[in-house]
Design a protein around this motif. Sequence first.
Motif, short mmCIF file in Angstrom:
data_model
loop_
_atom_site.label_atom_id
_atom_site.label_comp_id
_atom_site.label_asym_id
_atom_site.label_seq_id
_atom_site.Cartn_x
_atom_site.Cartn_y
_atom_site.Cartn_z
N ALA A 1 0.77 -1.29 0.13
CA ALA A 1 0.13 0.03 -0.03
C ALA A 1 0.81 1.23 0.03
O ALA A 1 0.50 2.20 -0.66
CB ALA A 1 -1.00 0.00 1.20
N LEU A 2 1.97 1.34 0.91
CA LEU A 2 2.94 2.44 0.82
C LEU A 2 3.60 2.57 -0.40
O LEU A 2 3.63 3.75 -1.04
CB LEU A 2 3.95 2.19 1.82
CG LEU A 2 3.60 2.45 3.24
CD1 LEU A 2 4.48 1.93 4.48
CD2 LEU A 2 3.25 3.81 3.47
N ALA A 3 4.11 1.51 -1.10
CA ALA A 3 4.58 1.56 -2.32
C ALA A 3 3.96 1.88 -3.39
O ALA A 3 4.39 2.65 -4.57
CB ALA A 3 5.29 0.03 -2.72
N LYS A 4 2.71 1.78 -3.36
CA LYS A 4 1.64 2.31 -4.38
C LYS A 4 1.80 3.86 -4.54
O LYS A 4 1.68 4.36 -5.70
CB LYS A 4 0.38 1.90 -4.20
CG LYS A 4 -0.70 2.49 -5.13
CD LYS A 4 -2.02 2.00 -4.80
CE LYS A 4 -2.99 2.60 -5.78
NZ LYS A 4 -4.42 2.49 -5.64
N HIS A 5 2.20 4.76 -3.51
CA HIS A 5 2.57 6.12 -3.57
C HIS A 5 3.94 6.37 -3.31
O HIS A 5 4.20 7.49 -2.97
CB HIS A 5 1.34 6.57 -2.51
CG HIS A 5 0.01 6.92 -3.03
ND1 HIS A 5 -0.47 7.27 -4.30
CD2 HIS A 5 -0.99 5.66 -2.82
CE1 HIS A 5 -1.81 6.80 -4.36
NE2 HIS A 5 -1.93 5.87 -3.36
N GLY A 6 4.67 5.51 -3.57
CA GLY A 6 6.29 5.84 -3.42
C GLY A 6 6.59 5.60 -2.02
O GLY A 6 7.77 6.13 -1.75
N GLY A 7 5.92 5.28 -1.09
CA GLY A 7 6.28 5.37 0.38
C GLY A 7 6.87 4.16 0.65
O GLY A 7 6.74 3.12 -0.02
N LYS A 8 7.51 4.23 1.84
CA LYS A 8 8.10 2.96 2.33
C LYS A 8 8.47 3.16 3.98
O LYS A 8 8.32 4.11 4.49
CB LYS A 8 9.52 2.70 1.85
CG LYS A 8 10.80 3.63 1.97
CD LYS A 8 11.80 3.35 1.01
CE LYS A 8 13.08 3.89 1.33
NZ LYS A 8 14.34 3.58 0.87
N VAL A 9 8.84 2.14 4.69
CA VAL A 9 9.09 2.25 6.11
C VAL A 9 10.67 2.34 6.17
O VAL A 9 11.27 1.53 5.49
CB VAL A 9 8.67 0.58 6.73
CG1 VAL A 9 8.99 0.85 8.17
CG2 VAL A 9 7.13 0.89 6.52
N GLU A 10 10.91 3.27 6.76
CA GLU A 10 12.20 3.72 6.97
C GLU A 10 12.90 2.74 8.32
O GLU A 10 14.03 2.42 8.39
CB GLU A 10 12.57 5.08 6.85
CG GLU A 10 12.30 5.85 5.86
CD GLU A 10 13.21 5.47 4.68
OE1 GLU A 10 14.64 5.05 4.90
OE2 GLU A 10 12.95 5.61 3.41
N GLY A 11 12.12 2.55 9.11
CA GLY A 11 12.36 1.88 10.37
C GLY A 11 11.16 1.86 11.33
O GLY A 11 10.28 2.52 11.13
N ALA A 12 11.20 0.73 12.37
CA ALA A 12 10.01 0.47 13.03
C ALA A 12 10.79 -0.07 14.34
O ALA A 12 11.68 -0.71 14.33
CB ALA A 12 8.88 -0.42 12.39
N ALA A 13 9.93 0.20 15.25
CA ALA A 13 10.45 -0.16 16.82
C ALA A 13 9.13 -0.68 17.67
O ALA A 13 8.04 -0.07 17.37
CB ALA A 13 11.36 0.73 17.47
#
Length: 93
Positions: free
Chosen positions: A26-38
């Motif tokens: 879903a993020l990739a559809k709009h050029g997004g991505k998770v940079e980091g999570a915790a």
Amino acid sequence: MIYAYAKITVTNPEALAEYRDVANAALAKHGGKVEGAAREFTVLDGAPDMPNVAALLSFPDKDAAIAWSTDPELADVHALRRGAGASDIVLLG
């Protein structure tokens, strides 16, 4: 590049697991991505409302981030996240 801070206080781990299965696409559809999570945090200053999960998201620009959050084709994905617990996403910029 613009970033967003996402936090979730999980009350439904099953819904969160379902969300994780579809969130990256879903993020990739709009050029997004998770940079980091915790899931573990250290407070450096103040007394913040601590979530169970936090993530830093990136998007190409503000318009892409808004398009991701308002895309009607992603309504079910956003509903999964919201169904996992209290969630807040703040665009940084």
